[in-house]
Design an enzyme around this catalytic site. Structure first.
Site, PDB file in Angstrom:
ATOM      1  N   HIS A 115      59.243  89.302  24.957  1.00  0.00           N
ATOM      2  CA  HIS A 115      60.699  88.974  25.168  1.00  0.00           C
ATOM      3  C   HIS A 115      61.353  88.337  23.940  1.00  0.00           C
ATOM      4  CE1 HIS A 115      61.077  84.916  27.502  1.00  0.00           C
ATOM      5  NE2 HIS A 115      60.381  85.059  26.264  1.00  0.00           N
ATOM      6  N   CYS A 127      61.990  80.936  21.675  1.00  0.00           N
ATOM      7  CA  CYS A 127      62.292  82.026  22.716  1.00  0.00           C
ATOM      8  C   CYS A 127      63.384  83.133  21.956  1.00  0.00           C
ATOM      9  CB  CYS A 127      62.464  81.983  24.018  1.00  0.00           C
ATOM     10  SG  CYS A 127      60.930  81.724  24.921  1.00  0.00           S
ATOM     11  N   HIS A 160      57.943  87.711  21.288  1.00  0.00           N
ATOM     12  CA  HIS A 160      56.613  86.756  21.448  1.00  0.00           C
ATOM     13  C   HIS A 160      56.205  87.244  22.865  1.00  0.00           C
ATOM     14  CE1 HIS A 160      59.899  84.505  22.995  1.00  0.00           C
ATOM     15  NE2 HIS A 160      59.036  84.080  23.679  1.00  0.00           N
ATOM     16  N   HIS A 181      54.417  86.614  26.656  1.00  0.00           N
ATOM     17  CA  HIS A 181      54.007  85.514  27.649  1.00  0.00           C
ATOM     18  C   HIS A 181      52.970  86.127  28.560  1.00  0.00           C
ATOM     19  CE1 HIS A 181      56.846  82.459  26.972  1.00  0.00           C
ATOM     20  NE2 HIS A 181      57.897  83.286  26.809  1.00  0.00           N
ATOM     21  N   ASP A 231      54.076  95.712  32.682  1.00  0.00           N
ATOM     22  CA  ASP A 231      52.879  95.296  31.985  1.00  0.00           C
ATOM     23  C   ASP A 231      52.753  95.865  30.580  1.00  0.00           C
ATOM     24  OD1 ASP A 231      50.543  93.782  31.860  1.00  0.00           O
ATOM     25  OD2 ASP A 231      49.552  95.518  32.493  1.00  0.00           O
ATOM     26  N   HIS A 232      52.425  95.171  29.644  1.00  0.00           N
ATOM     27  CA  HIS A 232      52.330  95.540  28.102  1.00  0.00           C
ATOM     28  C   HIS A 232      53.752  95.977  27.515  1.00  0.00           C
ATOM     29  CE1 HIS A 232      48.312  94.416  28.942  1.00  0.00           C
ATOM     30  NE2 HIS A 232      47.936  94.381  27.704  1.00  0.00           N
ATOM     31  N   GLU A 244      56.160  81.577  33.857  1.00  0.00           N
ATOM     32  CA  GLU A 244      55.994  81.944  32.521  1.00  0.00           C
ATOM     33  C   GLU A 244      55.005  81.498  31.750  1.00  0.00           C
ATOM     34  OE1 GLU A 244      59.855  83.557  30.136  1.00  0.00           O
ATOM     35  OE2 GLU A 244      59.520  81.458  29.652  1.00  0.00           O
TER      36      GLU A 244
HETATM   37 NI    NI Z   1      59.622  83.124  25.625  1.00  0.00          NI
END
Ligand code: NI
Length: 135
Positions: free
Chosen positions: A15, A34, A40, A42, A80-81, A125
């Site tokens: 995100h 972020c 990047h 998580h 996911d992914h 997160e």
């Molecule tokens: Ni983040």
């Protein structure tokens, strides 16, 4: 007698947190790392909980096999992914913060949960940062 039952799940996603209508300086100040324009990832940990009466016939609040499949189809398949900003329609115009992701997950699951039961979503997160939404 009401009991809370919970199922853990996991997904990886990328995100970026930013607002187009803010300057780069303000985005950096508020969202820090972020706001990386290259996104990047998580490793999100999800705990979905159902709170309700025990069914006297089965002894279950909810069949955990059903909850497991529901999370797999509604949440893991969708998130996911994925790049949340670019690939998940709910975040096209909504910042994918942990808070907003938890609310989106709650709305995806709620129609599939018995009306009598309460649904709670906890989203980690990072191992130390987590949010809870109960609807
Ligand atoms: Ni983040």
């Amino acid at each position: 007698m009401k009991v809370k039952v919970s199922r853990k799940a996991h997904f990886n996603a990328a995100h970026r947190l930013y607002r187009k209508d803010w300057s780069d300086k303000k985005n950096d100040a508020v969202f820090g790392k972020c706001n990386n324009p290259n996104f990047h990832g998580h490793n999100y940990e999800l705990i979905v909980s159902i709170f309700g009466e025990i069914d006297p016939e089965t002894g279950f609040v909810m069949d955990m096999k059903v909850l497991k499949d529901l999370i797999a189809h509604e949440i893991e398949d969708a998130l996911d992914h994925k790049n949340l900003n670019l690939e998940v329609p709910e975040f096209a115009a909504l910042n994918p913060t942990a808070e907003n992701i938890a609310v989106v997950i709650w709305h995806k699951l709620r129609p599939h949960i018995d009306d009598k039961n309460t649904l709670e979503v906890q989203l980690y997160e990072t191992p130390r940062n987590f949010v809870t939404f109960k609807g």
